[in-house]
Design a protein around this motif. Structure first.
Motif, PDB file in Angstrom:
ATOM      1  N   SER A 108      30.119  37.529  45.765  1.00 53.60           N
ATOM      2  CA  SER A 108      29.951  36.557  46.940  1.00 53.60           C
ATOM      3  C   SER A 108      31.273  37.633  47.536  1.00 53.60           C
ATOM      4  N   HIS A 109      30.598  37.933  49.072  1.00 56.95           N
ATOM      5  CA  HIS A 109      31.616  38.670  49.741  1.00 56.95           C
ATOM      6  C   HIS A 109      32.181  39.970  49.112  1.00 56.95           C
ATOM      7  N   GLY A 110      31.696  40.771  48.069  1.00 59.77           N
ATOM      8  CA  GLY A 110      32.026  41.639  47.512  1.00 59.77           C
ATOM      9  C   GLY A 110      32.919  41.371  46.220  1.00 59.77           C
ATOM     10  N   ALA A 111      33.139  40.241  46.017  1.00 57.20           N
ATOM     11  CA  ALA A 111      33.707  39.943  44.926  1.00 57.20           C
ATOM     12  C   ALA A 111      32.727  39.513  43.820  1.00 57.20           C
ATOM     13  N   LEU A 112      33.274  40.009  42.633  1.00 56.15           N
ATOM     14  CA  LEU A 112      32.347  39.661  41.131  1.00 56.15           C
ATOM     15  C   LEU A 112      33.064  38.271  40.571  1.00 56.15           C
ATOM     16  N   MET A 113      32.082  37.513  40.290  1.00 57.02           N
ATOM     17  CA  MET A 113      32.436  36.211  39.925  1.00 57.02           C
ATOM     18  C   MET A 113      31.495  35.941  38.381  1.00 57.02           C
ATOM     19  N   ILE A 129      37.085  38.965  40.257  1.00 56.83           N
ATOM     20  CA  ILE A 129      37.582  40.359  40.716  1.00 56.83           C
ATOM     21  C   ILE A 129      37.020  40.682  42.178  1.00 56.83           C
ATOM     22  N   TYR A 130      38.174  40.885  42.819  1.00 54.18           N
ATOM     23  CA  TYR A 130      37.794  41.593  44.246  1.00 54.18           C
ATOM     24  C   TYR A 130      38.208  42.703  44.547  1.00 54.18           C
ATOM     25  N   PRO A 131      37.637  43.602  44.901  1.00 51.66           N
ATOM     26  CA  PRO A 131      37.734  45.037  45.302  1.00 51.66           C
ATOM     27  C   PRO A 131      38.806  45.290  46.557  1.00 51.66           C
ATOM     28  N   LEU A 132      39.555  45.891  46.309  1.00 45.70           N
ATOM     29  CA  LEU A 132      40.743  46.153  47.620  1.00 45.70           C
ATOM     30  C   LEU A 132      40.442  47.555  48.304  1.00 45.70           C
ATOM     31  N   GLY A 133      39.965  48.353  47.861  1.00 44.43           N
ATOM     32  CA  GLY A 133      39.816  49.601  47.992  1.00 44.43           C
ATOM     33  C   GLY A 133      40.276  50.655  47.350  1.00 44.43           C
ATOM     34  N   PRO A 150      49.522  41.848  41.614  1.00 43.42           N
ATOM     35  CA  PRO A 150      49.362  43.220  41.312  1.00 43.42           C
ATOM     36  C   PRO A 150      47.992  43.711  41.589  1.00 43.42           C
ATOM     37  N   ASP A 151      47.774  44.994  41.817  1.00 43.61           N
ATOM     38  CA  ASP A 151      46.336  45.505  41.844  1.00 43.61           C
ATOM     39  C   ASP A 151      46.376  46.326  40.761  1.00 43.61           C
ATOM     40  N   TYR A 152      44.992  46.320  40.290  1.00 45.43           N
ATOM     41  CA  TYR A 152      44.674  47.017  39.118  1.00 45.43           C
ATOM     42  C   TYR A 152      43.379  48.062  39.164  1.00 45.43           C
ATOM     43  N   THR A 153      43.333  48.831  38.039  1.00 45.76           N
ATOM     44  CA  THR A 153      42.104  49.520  37.938  1.00 45.76           C
ATOM     45  C   THR A 153      40.915  48.643  37.718  1.00 45.76           C
ATOM     46  N   ALA A 154      39.598  49.005  37.805  1.00 47.93           N
ATOM     47  CA  ALA A 154      38.508  48.157  37.435  1.00 47.93           C
ATOM     48  C   ALA A 154      38.722  47.574  35.956  1.00 47.93           C
ATOM     49  N   GLN A 155      38.944  48.752  35.079  1.00 46.40           N
ATOM     50  CA  GLN A 155      38.956  48.192  33.720  1.00 46.40           C
ATOM     51  C   GLN A 155      40.117  47.041  33.510  1.00 46.40           C
ATOM     52  N   GLU A 156      41.207  47.206  33.964  1.00 46.61           N
ATOM     53  CA  GLU A 156      42.606  46.511  33.889  1.00 46.61           C
ATOM     54  C   GLU A 156      42.189  44.977  34.404  1.00 46.61           C
ATOM     55  N   ALA A 157      41.365  45.146  35.386  1.00 43.29           N
ATOM     56  CA  ALA A 157      40.947  43.590  36.179  1.00 43.29           C
ATOM     57  C   ALA A 157      40.010  42.922  35.111  1.00 43.29           C
ATOM     58  N   ALA A 158      39.056  43.653  34.533  1.00 46.58           N
ATOM     59  CA  ALA A 158      38.122  42.920  33.882  1.00 46.58           C
ATOM     60  C   ALA A 158      38.942  42.492  32.587  1.00 46.58           C
ATOM     61  N   ALA A 159      39.928  43.373  31.934  1.00 47.15           N
ATOM     62  CA  ALA A 159      40.614  42.878  30.854  1.00 47.15           C
ATOM     63  C   ALA A 159      41.586  41.618  31.216  1.00 47.15           C
ATOM     64  N   VAL A 160      42.116  41.561  32.485  1.00 45.13           N
ATOM     65  CA  VAL A 160      42.814  40.426  32.805  1.00 45.13           C
ATOM     66  C   VAL A 160      41.971  39.086  32.978  1.00 45.13           C
ATOM     67  N   VAL A 161      40.849  39.373  33.424  1.00 42.79           N
ATOM     68  CA  VAL A 161      39.979  38.057  33.455  1.00 42.79           C
ATOM     69  C   VAL A 161      39.853  37.607  32.212  1.00 42.79           C
ATOM     70  N   VAL A 162      39.194  38.362  31.175  1.00 44.25           N
ATOM     71  CA  VAL A 162      39.127  38.188  29.846  1.00 44.25           C
ATOM     72  C   VAL A 162      40.215  37.471  29.253  1.00 44.25           C
ATOM     73  N   ALA A 163      41.612  38.047  29.413  1.00 46.58           N
ATOM     74  CA  ALA A 163      42.788  37.666  28.702  1.00 46.58           C
ATOM     75  C   ALA A 163      42.989  36.211  29.399  1.00 46.58           C
TER      76      ALA A 163
END
Length: 186
Positions: A108-113, A129-133, A150-163
């Protein structure tokens, strides 16, 4: 001019467990009645489409009919196909996480849910997860204010969601968020 104003047309859409399984239109009332009778009798979607060729059945609808794990896999395969409008880095990083790969993805609006159910309305309890550019991403936890830091890499963002997910969540189940709440309330 409105559709059907010059001639009679019947529009049909069939939903189940929060999923649009088929839709179409016909000007033949008998054809519509045959399709409705087949649907009511519980025929498989592929048989329904054969009996009523005016109906469209998507690969995602067929996957839903086979089970929630097939719907999840079909939805991920659609997102992982090259598409200039989707952030493939974010999608691949999320898909690499087994717990996220078992959830129903949507954007939705570029965010992955992610949803713990495969039907709409989707569950609204998993972080997004929301892309910031510039290959950077924010993670928004439900019920908390959105922050770009904080902003994350794609892998870090995915890991934060799981955590942030309880261990008992996943894989996605058939139905809507209401069905999920009813199941968990028992």
């Amino acid at each position: 001019m409105d559709l059907g104003s010059a001639e009679r047309v019947f529009l049909i859409a069939a939903w189940g467990q929060g999923v649009n399984l088929t839709n179409g239109s016909t000007s033949d009332l008998a054809e519509l009645a045959e399709a409705a009778a087949a649907w009511h009798a519980g025929v498989a979607l592929s048989e329904l489409q054969t009996a009523a060729p005016f109906l469209e059945v998507s690969p995602l609808a067929l996957a839903h009919e086979r089970g929630p794990e097939y719907a999840v896999a079909e939805k991920w395969s659609r997102y992982l196909a090259p598409d200039p409008y989707e952030d493939l880095e974010m999608l691949h990083a999320a898909h690499a996480e087994p717990r996220l790969r078992a959830l129903f993805p949507f954007t939705s609006h570029g965010a992955l849910m992610f949803s713990r159910c495969t039907g709409f309305p989707f569950s609204q309890d998993i972080s997004a997860i929301y892309p910031l550019g510039d290959h950077r991403y924010a993670v928004h936890h439900r019920g908390e204010p959105f922050s770009r830091e904080p902003d994350y890499t794609a892998q870090e963002a995915a890991a934060v969601v799981v955590a942030h997910m309880p261990e008992t969540w996943g894989p996605a189940v058939a139905g809507t968020q209401h069905d999920l709440r009813d199941r968990e309330g028992q």
